[in-house]
Design an enzyme around this catalytic site. Structure first.
Site, mmCIF file in Angstrom:
data_model
loop_
_atom_site.group_PDB
_atom_site.id
_atom_site.type_symbol
_atom_site.label_atom_id
_atom_site.label_comp_id
_atom_site.label_asym_id
_atom_site.label_seq_id
_atom_site.Cartn_x
_atom_site.Cartn_y
_atom_site.Cartn_z
ATOM 1 C CB ILE A 55 -20.588 -8.420 -29.148
ATOM 2 C CG1 ILE A 55 -21.122 -8.457 -30.466
ATOM 3 C CG2 ILE A 55 -19.097 -8.341 -29.146
ATOM 4 C CD1 ILE A 55 -20.983 -7.255 -31.310
ATOM 5 C CB VAL A 58 -12.668 -6.904 -22.859
ATOM 6 C CG1 VAL A 58 -11.407 -7.273 -21.970
ATOM 7 C CG2 VAL A 58 -12.478 -7.433 -24.417
ATOM 8 C CE LYS A 91 -4.997 -2.467 -5.200
ATOM 9 N NZ LYS A 91 -5.000 -2.237 -6.584
ATOM 10 N N PRO A 109 1.750 0.477 -0.507
ATOM 11 C CG PRO A 109 2.184 1.324 1.558
ATOM 12 C CD PRO A 109 2.818 0.821 0.348
ATOM 13 C CB THR A 356 -3.990 2.692 -13.940
ATOM 14 O OG1 THR A 356 -3.371 1.897 -14.709
ATOM 15 C CG2 THR A 356 -3.015 3.138 -12.619
#
Length: 527
Positions: A55, A58, A91, A109, A356
């Protein structure tokens, strides 16, 4: 035949937990396994994770926010190894394109803006200086925006100082590689993995899980179950009926279509979020490829047109067939029921606009540690957990809505709809306070602090009608002197900073033995 992880049962009375069963792998399941293995080492509690290799999981979340480093520290992971194995890049924030109107851009930012003057946050003085006709940009006064704009990156100096205040940074990474990294880390810490297909669960007395059943007729019981089975919610919903609070009336985007492209020639140290006809498109630079996707509302665009819009917005040819993910914005009415706790997609989902998803996995686990049960499973612990989960999701929901509601993309059905929404009272009151007074009333321990709200409010064209009187009391010449000093320091810093790719090359060099400090810094006030 029934197998038992410890020889106990799910309702064995008060006393320390003897066994925990995590249902589902992926980022959520293996994050839970890695953290619990770390904090329960030496306790005698056996942790078993059950997943089926047949399976697929995600793979949510290729972009994160600064507290990701707290989690890596909490599980005892090596950050440099993590960056190398997970094809990670740095990032410094998110660049929003076309959200207010076509042709407009703004930054959210990480980290602070300017410096405190007269005990007032600098955003008040920034609004004042703009009203007076001066033209400073965020990149003139915010180090994260400056570096992101230049395609550069630099670690804080040993004293933690940056020109213009504190900065924070996060990571982009390959979500599938992250799950594999966490699995290796958890198994080395003693977590047992079972590759089995679960066909259901057997309820115990009241709202409890007694055992999970496998397709070969065997079963497994434990004291405590953590449901990481994704949107399905195999335990929390299908077995225990926790209920779901649907927020599609506020966040109508309910699908995403993703397609990778080749790695960027110069990897940007930021996420790019571009508004589209019925949603928005992400671009996330990794070491080995670029992640792209379109989040959209199926009430306003069909799948075929969404795929065409995504492909038209790519910088290169897709490396794989685009795949569609369906979801509903909202959360379980109860994330913790009886002896079962939902984490990750099993607990709820909010679109990934502010990265998030993985953070909510980690805060769910941190909250579990704060309210960790014994076998008595005191209802007060569950009630406190569920209240706090709802507050957190509602806070993030409001922040996401702020990106949509003030838009000026008139004549486009999706954007007209978002502009006309009746907002939650909590958000409407926050917007009114800022527009009238320039103040932002964020609460302690909320993820997004005052400065985060300011960046998006300012970016979405909200302008306060009045300036904080204490900010107005500072002589204009004094404010301009501070801004001049900040701009000068920032210009020198920008010239000296290395490129993002140069930093990555150094970290990925096998001969590199120096380990820079990877702390999140003081700029992420909401962590």
């Amino acid at each position: 035949m029934t197998g038992n992880a410890t020889g106990g049962d799910a309702t064995g009375g008060a006393g320390p937990l003897r066994s925990i069963c995590i249902v589902g792998g992926g980022t959520a399941g293996w994050s839970a396994a890695a953290l619990l293995a770390r904090v329960l080492r030496g306790s005698g509690c056996r942790i078993t994770l059950v997943e089926s290799s047949a399976i697929p999981t995600v793979g949510v979340g290729e972009a994160t926010i600064p507290p990701i480093f707290d989690f890596l520290h909490n599980i005892g992971a090596d950050e440099v190894e993590f960056i190398r194995r997970c094809q990670a890049t740095f990032k410094l924030g998110i660049r929003f394109r076309d959200w207010l109107h076509r042709g407009h851009e703004y930054w959210h930012p990480f980290g602070s803006l300017g410096v405190t003057i007269n005990r007032r946050p600098f955003h008040h003085f920034y609004c004042r200086t703009l009203a007076e006709g001066h033209g400073e940009t965020l990149a003139d006064l915010c180090p994260a925006a400056a570096l992101a704009e230049d395609g550069k990156f630099a670690f804080p100096s040993p004293d933690g100082q940056w020109p213009g205040g504190a900065v924070a940074y996060a990571l982009h990474f390959d979500a599938g590689l992250v799950a594999a990294f966490l699995r290796d880390h958890a198994e080395r810490a003693g977590v047992e993995r079972l590759d089995r297909r679960i066909v259901g669960a057997r309820r115990g007395e009241g709202e409890t899980i007694a055992a999970i059943a496998f397709d070969d007729g065997t079963a497994l019981s434990a004291d405590f179950y953590i449901d990481c089975s994704g949107f399905r919610g195999l335990l929390i919903e299908e077995t225990l009926g926790a209920g779901f609070e649907d927020w599609r009336h506020w966040l109508p985007c309910d699908r995403a279509i993703a397609a990778p492209t080749a790695a960027q020639a110069r990897r940007a140290p930021h996420t790019l979020a571009t508004a589209r006809s019925a949603g928005w498109q992400w671009c996330i630079p990794l070491q080995h490829r670029t992640g792209n996707g379109l989040v959209y509302a199926s009430d306003f665009i069909d799948d075929a047109d969404a795929e065409a819009e995504l492909l038209a917005g790519l910088d290169g040819e897709p490396l794989a067939q685009p795949r569609v993910l369906r979801f509903t914005a909202g959360l379980r009415r109860r994330a913790w029921v009886g002896n079962c706790l939902a984490i990750g997609l099993a607990a709820g989902f909010l679109e990934p606009l502010e990265s998030t998803s993985i953070h909510l996995i980690h805060t769910g686990l941190n909250r579990l540690l704060d309210l960790f049960p014994d076998r008595g499973f005191d209802p007060a612990l569950r009630a406190a957990y569920n209240r706090d989960v709802h507050r957190e999701y509602a806070h993030i929901r409001d922040f996401l809505l702020l990106h949509y509601a003030p838009n000026r993309r008139e004549g486009e059905p999706f954007w007209d709809h978002m502009r006309g929404l009746a907002l939650p009272d909590t958000l409407a009151e926050k917007i009114e306070l800022f527009e009238r007074t320039g103040r932002i009333a964020a609460r302690q321990r909320e993820l997004f602090a005052d400065i985060n709200w300011f960046y998006v409010m300012h970016g979405m064209g909200l302008v306060p009608a009045a300036i904080d009187p204490l900010a107005g009391a500072v002589p204009a010449a004094e404010v301009r002197e501070v801004i001049g000093q900040l701009r000068g320091a920032m210009q020198a810093f920008r010239r000296a900073a290395p490129t993002h790719d140069a930093i990555l090359a150094r970290l990925l060099d096998p001969a590199e033995t120096r380990r820079p400090a990877f702390g999140v810094g003081a700029g992420w006030a909401g962590r």
